[in-house]
Design a protein around this motif. Structure first.
Motif, short mmCIF file in Angstrom:
data_model
loop_
_atom_site.label_atom_id
_atom_site.label_comp_id
_atom_site.label_asym_id
_atom_site.label_seq_id
_atom_site.Cartn_x
_atom_site.Cartn_y
_atom_site.Cartn_z
N MET A 232 0.81 -1.22 0.00
CA MET A 232 0.00 0.00 0.00
C MET A 232 0.84 1.27 0.00
O MET A 232 0.31 2.37 -0.11
CB MET A 232 -0.95 -0.01 1.19
CG MET A 232 -1.96 -1.16 1.16
SD MET A 232 -2.89 -1.29 -0.39
CE MET A 232 -4.01 0.11 -0.22
N SER A 256 -4.41 -2.95 8.09
CA SER A 256 -5.16 -1.92 7.38
C SER A 256 -5.99 -1.08 8.35
O SER A 256 -6.15 0.14 8.16
CB SER A 256 -6.07 -2.56 6.32
OG SER A 256 -7.11 -3.32 6.93
N LEU A 261 -7.00 2.39 6.66
CA LEU A 261 -7.48 2.02 5.33
C LEU A 261 -8.88 1.43 5.42
O LEU A 261 -9.24 0.83 6.44
CB LEU A 261 -6.53 1.00 4.70
CG LEU A 261 -5.10 1.47 4.41
CD1 LEU A 261 -4.24 0.29 3.97
CD2 LEU A 261 -5.10 2.55 3.34
N ASP A 266 -10.48 0.82 -0.35
CA ASP A 266 -9.10 1.16 -0.70
C ASP A 266 -8.37 -0.01 -1.34
O ASP A 266 -7.52 0.18 -2.21
CB ASP A 266 -8.33 1.62 0.55
CG ASP A 266 -8.86 2.94 1.09
OD1 ASP A 266 -9.26 3.79 0.26
OD2 ASP A 266 -8.88 3.12 2.32
N CYS A 267 -8.69 -1.20 -0.90
CA CYS A 267 -8.05 -2.41 -1.45
C CYS A 267 -8.84 -3.63 -1.00
O CYS A 267 -9.11 -3.78 0.20
CB CYS A 267 -6.60 -2.51 -0.99
SG CYS A 267 -5.71 -3.94 -1.65
#
Length: 332
Positions: A232, A256, A261, A266-267
């Motif tokens: 990240m 995260s 995050l 975000d992912c």
């Protein structure tokens, strides 16, 4: 294969070979090395069962698992043991810790006690273990894998296909910068097959594979944390990550949260194994669930059929391909 044959090929007496196994400190390093080479070449295993007991049918089945304490194999062990015990057989268990050398040592020790059958995990063995598999007259089963060209009975699935399924799923969800995080434990070759399936699928879709390798020896949660932090911090960063197992993915989810995050905005995060904690993570973890319990039950059933304890309709089924299941949750 007899101790005399080993002695003849090594150019020593049978007594010296016996000492090599029972009192190795009384054998010179040079002779130990020579005898070891012959033992590995011939696949010889000393029979540790005394006298008339050697010909008696054992009621013990030996199994070597990569990690006894690992949650991914717990259901396999339970299903295998429960099915065996219903027919008066007991399980003898060892862990290889993903080491071909430790597996070889366990196989040699187990075969020396003349088990009723031998069950191994995957097809990745040392040359000496392969030779012992070839030489033994007890049924051998390989689980958690499926290779039709192998001689042992196969019970499991294709790890390569798991990687293919994960990559296709994430692509279908709209993700395009999809990374893969390897296991931090050396010797997990099945995880590398999942990586290969993922990579080939991305290349076929015109995307670049993105593989992150954690520092060797890191604990899985710590390795997942390291992977999440490093990936990240990239520019551009991945929009989805497929982890080699759920432990790594859980470490990434925890990292995260600390980093602020938002998953999956975000992912996206995806694992393999469907460990007990997967649905309790925040967010809950999307993963691929292997047929762990079914593998154990079927392996025990094939053992019992091989020994004539259970009836077989027609020929014994050597190839047993089982399905993994995608479990979609909040993390993707």
């Amino acid at each position: 294969m007899t101790i005399t044959a080993v002695a003849r090929q090594a150019g020593v007496s049978a007594i010296t070979v016996s000492r090599y196994f029972n009192q190795p400190e009384q054998v010179s390093p040079e002779l130990r090395e020579r005898i070891a080479a012959v033992v590995n070449t011939l696949g010889y295993v000393p029979n540790l069962v005394a006298g008339g007991l050697a010909s008696a049918r054992s009621k013990v089945v030996a199994m070597v698992i990569p990690n006894i304490s690992g949650p991914i194999f717990a259901n396999t062990i339970q299903g295998f043991s429960d099915t065996l015990s219903q027919h008066g057989f007991q399980l003898l268990l060892a862990s290889s810790y993903f080491s071909a050398e430790q597996e070889e040592s366990a196989v040699r020790a187990f075969l020396g006690w003349s088990p009723a059958a031998l069950v191994l995990t995957s097809r990745f063995h040392s040359p000496a273990t392969e030779k012992m598999i070839e030489q033994t007259d007890v049924p051998v089963i390989e689980t958690w894998d499926h290779q039709p060209d192998r001689s042992p009975i196969q019970i499991g699935f294709s790890h390569y296909d798991v990687g293919v399924s994960a990559a296709r799923y994430l692509y279908a969800k709209g993700y395009r910068r999809i990374a893969f995080v390897q296991n931090s434990v050396a010797g997990d070759f099945s995880a590398l097959e999942r990586r290969d399936g993922y990579a080939a699928t991305l290349e076929g879709l015109g995307l670049r594979p993105w593989v992150f390798v954690p520092d060797a020896g890191r604990a899985p949660f710590e390795a997942g944390k390291q992977a999440m932090e490093m990936l990240m911090s990239q520019a551009p960063r991945p929009d989805a990550i497929f982890f080699a197992n759920d432990n790594l993915a859980a470490g990434a989810l925890l990292a995260s949260q600390r980093a602020g995050l938002h998953i999956p905005q975000d992912c996206a995060v995806m694992g393999f194994g469907d460990y007990a904690f997967a649905e309790m993570m925040l967010p809950s973890l999307t993963t691929i669930k292997p047929p762990a319990l079914e593998i154990g039950v079927m392996a025990a059933t094939r053992v019992l059929e091989s020994l004539g304890v259970l009836p077989v309709e027609g020929a014994l089924q050597r190839l047993n391909l089982l399905d993994c299941r995608l479990v979609e949750r909040e993390s993707t």
